[in-house]
Design a protein around this motif. Structure first.
Motif, PDB file in Angstrom:
ATOM      1  N   GLY A 152      10.858   8.089   6.270  1.00  0.00           N
ATOM      2  CA  GLY A 152      10.741   8.747   7.562  1.00  0.00           C
ATOM      3  C   GLY A 152       9.624   8.174   8.404  1.00  0.00           C
ATOM      4  N   PRO A 153       9.636   8.467   9.701  1.00  0.00           N
ATOM      5  CA  PRO A 153       8.616   7.924  10.600  1.00  0.00           C
ATOM      6  C   PRO A 153       7.272   8.615  10.436  1.00  0.00           C
ATOM      7  N   LEU A 154       6.223   7.899  10.792  1.00  0.00           N
ATOM      8  CA  LEU A 154       4.874   8.450  10.844  1.00  0.00           C
ATOM      9  C   LEU A 154       4.654   8.994  12.256  1.00  0.00           C
ATOM     10  N   VAL A 155       4.494  10.308  12.366  1.00  0.00           N
ATOM     11  CA  VAL A 155       4.391  10.960  13.667  1.00  0.00           C
ATOM     12  C   VAL A 155       2.987  11.542  13.819  1.00  0.00           C
ATOM     13  N   TYR A 156       2.381  11.274  14.970  1.00  0.00           N
ATOM     14  CA  TYR A 156       0.984  11.658  15.205  1.00  0.00           C
ATOM     15  C   TYR A 156       0.858  12.697  16.315  1.00  0.00           C
ATOM     16  N   ASN A 157      -0.357  13.205  16.436  1.00  0.00           N
ATOM     17  CA  ASN A 157      -0.701  14.282  17.366  1.00  0.00           C
ATOM     18  C   ASN A 157       0.139  15.519  17.100  1.00  0.00           C
ATOM     19  N   GLN A 158       0.182  15.923  15.845  1.00  0.00           N
ATOM     20  CA  GLN A 158       0.868  17.139  15.448  1.00  0.00           C
ATOM     21  C   GLN A 158      -0.142  18.283  15.303  1.00  0.00           C
ATOM     22  N   SER A 159       0.342  19.510  15.391  1.00  0.00           N
ATOM     23  CA  SER A 159      -0.560  20.648  15.224  1.00  0.00           C
ATOM     24  C   SER A 159      -1.151  20.674  13.814  1.00  0.00           C
ATOM     25  N   GLU A 160      -0.346  20.265  12.826  1.00  0.00           N
ATOM     26  CA  GLU A 160      -0.816  20.106  11.458  1.00  0.00           C
ATOM     27  C   GLU A 160      -1.138  18.629  11.253  1.00  0.00           C
ATOM     28  N   THR A 161      -2.408  18.327  11.080  1.00  0.00           N
ATOM     29  CA  THR A 161      -2.839  16.924  11.031  1.00  0.00           C
ATOM     30  C   THR A 161      -2.668  16.287   9.662  1.00  0.00           C
ATOM     31  N   TYR A 162      -2.265  17.061   8.679  1.00  0.00           N
ATOM     32  CA  TYR A 162      -2.053  16.545   7.326  1.00  0.00           C
ATOM     33  C   TYR A 162      -0.845  15.607   7.330  1.00  0.00           C
ATOM     34  N   LEU A 163      -1.061  14.381   6.884  1.00  0.00           N
ATOM     35  CA  LEU A 163      -0.008  13.363   6.831  1.00  0.00           C
ATOM     36  C   LEU A 163      -0.122  12.690   5.474  1.00  0.00           C
ATOM     37  N   PRO A 164       0.452  13.292   4.446  1.00  0.00           N
ATOM     38  CA  PRO A 164       0.033  13.027   3.069  1.00  0.00           C
ATOM     39  C   PRO A 164       0.427  11.696   2.463  1.00  0.00           C
ATOM     40  N   ASP A 165       1.465  11.038   2.981  1.00  0.00           N
ATOM     41  CA  ASP A 165       1.912   9.836   2.280  1.00  0.00           C
ATOM     42  C   ASP A 165       2.225   8.706   3.250  1.00  0.00           C
ATOM     43  N   LEU A 166       2.252   7.495   2.693  1.00  0.00           N
ATOM     44  CA  LEU A 166       2.295   6.302   3.537  1.00  0.00           C
ATOM     45  C   LEU A 166       2.776   5.112   2.722  1.00  0.00           C
ATOM     46  N   LEU A 167       3.595   4.269   3.354  1.00  0.00           N
ATOM     47  CA  LEU A 167       3.980   2.989   2.768  1.00  0.00           C
ATOM     48  C   LEU A 167       3.767   1.894   3.801  1.00  0.00           C
ATOM     49  N   TYR A 190       0.876  -1.167   0.000  1.00  0.00           N
ATOM     50  CA  TYR A 190       0.000   0.000   0.000  1.00  0.00           C
ATOM     51  C   TYR A 190       0.915   1.220   0.000  1.00  0.00           C
ATOM     52  N   LEU A 191       1.038   1.862  -1.138  1.00  0.00           N
ATOM     53  CA  LEU A 191       1.864   3.052  -1.295  1.00  0.00           C
ATOM     54  C   LEU A 191       0.939   4.195  -1.684  1.00  0.00           C
ATOM     55  N   HIS A 192       0.842   5.172  -0.794  1.00  0.00           N
ATOM     56  CA  HIS A 192      -0.101   6.269  -1.012  1.00  0.00           C
ATOM     57  C   HIS A 192       0.630   7.599  -0.969  1.00  0.00           C
ATOM     58  N   SER A 193       0.360   8.438  -1.947  1.00  0.00           N
ATOM     59  CA  SER A 193       1.005   9.755  -1.969  1.00  0.00           C
ATOM     60  C   SER A 193       0.017  10.869  -2.281  1.00  0.00           C
ATOM     61  N   GLY A 194      -1.255  10.572  -2.243  1.00  0.00           N
ATOM     62  CA  GLY A 194      -2.255  11.532  -2.679  1.00  0.00           C
ATOM     63  C   GLY A 194      -2.849  12.397  -1.602  1.00  0.00           C
ATOM     64  N   GLY A 195      -2.329  12.313  -0.375  1.00  0.00           N
ATOM     65  CA  GLY A 195      -2.846  13.159   0.691  1.00  0.00           C
ATOM     66  C   GLY A 195      -3.732  12.407   1.660  1.00  0.00           C
ATOM     67  N   GLN A 196      -3.353  12.404   2.924  1.00  0.00           N
ATOM     68  CA  GLN A 196      -4.151  11.824   3.999  1.00  0.00           C
ATOM     69  C   GLN A 196      -3.989  12.698   5.235  1.00  0.00           C
ATOM     70  N   TYR A 197      -4.784  12.372   6.246  1.00  0.00           N
ATOM     71  CA  TYR A 197      -4.669  13.012   7.548  1.00  0.00           C
ATOM     72  C   TYR A 197      -4.402  11.948   8.606  1.00  0.00           C
ATOM     73  N   GLU A 198      -4.068  12.374   9.800  1.00  0.00           N
ATOM     74  CA  GLU A 198      -3.671  11.427  10.835  1.00  0.00           C
ATOM     75  C   GLU A 198      -4.726  10.356  11.075  1.00  0.00           C
ATOM     76  N   TRP A 199      -5.996  10.739  11.024  1.00  0.00           N
ATOM     77  CA  TRP A 199      -7.059   9.777  11.297  1.00  0.00           C
ATOM     78  C   TRP A 199      -7.207   8.734  10.185  1.00  0.00           C
ATOM     79  N   ASP A 200      -6.696   9.032   9.005  1.00  0.00           N
ATOM     80  CA  ASP A 200      -6.775   8.068   7.912  1.00  0.00           C
ATOM     81  C   ASP A 200      -5.875   6.861   8.128  1.00  0.00           C
ATOM     82  N   ASN A 201      -4.770   7.046   8.832  1.00  0.00           N
ATOM     83  CA  ASN A 201      -3.810   5.938   8.899  1.00  0.00           C
ATOM     84  C   ASN A 201      -3.301   5.558  10.277  1.00  0.00           C
ATOM     85  N   CYS A 202      -3.655   6.272  11.335  1.00  0.00           N
ATOM     86  CA  CYS A 202      -3.105   5.949  12.655  1.00  0.00           C
ATOM     87  C   CYS A 202      -3.517   4.537  13.101  1.00  0.00           C
TER      88      CYS A 202
END
Length: 242
Positions: free
Chosen positions: A210-225, A179-191
């Motif tokens: 890089g690591p997936l870091v949560y509870n950030q002031s900016e909740t946008y977390l756009p990509d995931l592998l 699952y390789l996603h680069s189209g834009g997500q938020y923390e709730w999409d993948n936590c």
């Protein structure tokens, strides 16, 4: 209940509510999706405020506040991940309930209500099996160009699917491999999916490694592998070359 037991119970309770709503009301499409979002969010938020009143909370369907930023423990929820699929009567939608501790996806449950299945970080099922011919899950409507390019290089089969949770759990359930996603997500999409996938021994990171870091002031977390550990280095190297 432990945090993991609570996450699983709430994901299942919200999933059952959503199934009942879809079967009993006359709504369809976006109207049904909106009603489901509200009903499930109300259930989850009320339960978490009662059961874990000192923890922070971040939900796609609730107004965000800065109060969570000072807390080590923050629940991150998506009441209906794949609202469009839910509203269309499809199976590939999910309910996400996760607990991030000090920025890491520590506890998670992903309910797949239409399949009567909940995947949990505390009760991993059998280790995911890697297929000889790799299979990559992608968006039904907007497959990420990077994912399509990598699939071409690997001669991997593309599997269109709805929600992020359904895609991630397809790998946990040995129905896909990448699952390789680069189209834009938020923390709730993948936590929650990341917490569950990690518990099953899968690699989870940003697409630059890089690591997936949560509870950030900016909740946008756009990509995931999310993938098998044996494939991670190769996939990350391929991404660097695109």
């Amino acid at each position: 209940m432990t945090d993991a037991e609570l996450a699983a119970k709430l994901a299942e309770d919200a999933g059952n509510l959503l199934l009942e709503l879809r079967q009993s009301c006359n709504l369809t499409g976006k109207s049904l999706g909106d009603a489901g979002d509200k009903a499930a969010n109300d259930l989850l938020v009320a339960a978490l405020r009662e059961q874990r009143p000192d923890d922070g909370l971040l939900s796609e369907e609730s107004k965000d506040t800065s109060s969570r930023l000072g807390k080590d423990r923050v629940w991150i929820i998506d009441p209906v991940d794949g609202t469009r699929e839910y509203g269309e009567g499809r199976e590939d939608w999910a309910v996400h309930v996760a607990l991030a501790i000090k920025g890491k996806a520590a506890v998670g449950a992903v309910a797949l209500p239409s399949l009567n299945l909940t995947l949990r970080s505390d009760l991993p099922i059998a280790s995911p099996i890697r297929n000889d011919k790799l299979r990559m899950v992608v968006s039904r409507s907007r497959p990420a160009k990077e994912a399509v390019a990598i699939a071409d290089i690997l001669d991997a089969d593309l599997i269109p699917m709805g929600s992020a949770g359904a895609k991630a759990m397809a790998i946990v359930r040995s129905q896909a491999d990448i699952y390789l996603h680069s189209g834009g997500q938020y923390e709730w999409d993948n936590c929650a999916p990341v917490a569950v996938a990690q518990a099953h021994g899968l690699h989870c990171s940003r697409i630059d490694g890089g690591p997936l870091v949560y509870n950030q002031s900016e909740t946008y977390l756009p990509d995931l592998l999310i993938c098998h550990r044996d494939d991670a280095e190769h996939l990350l190297n391929l991404m660097k070359d695109l």
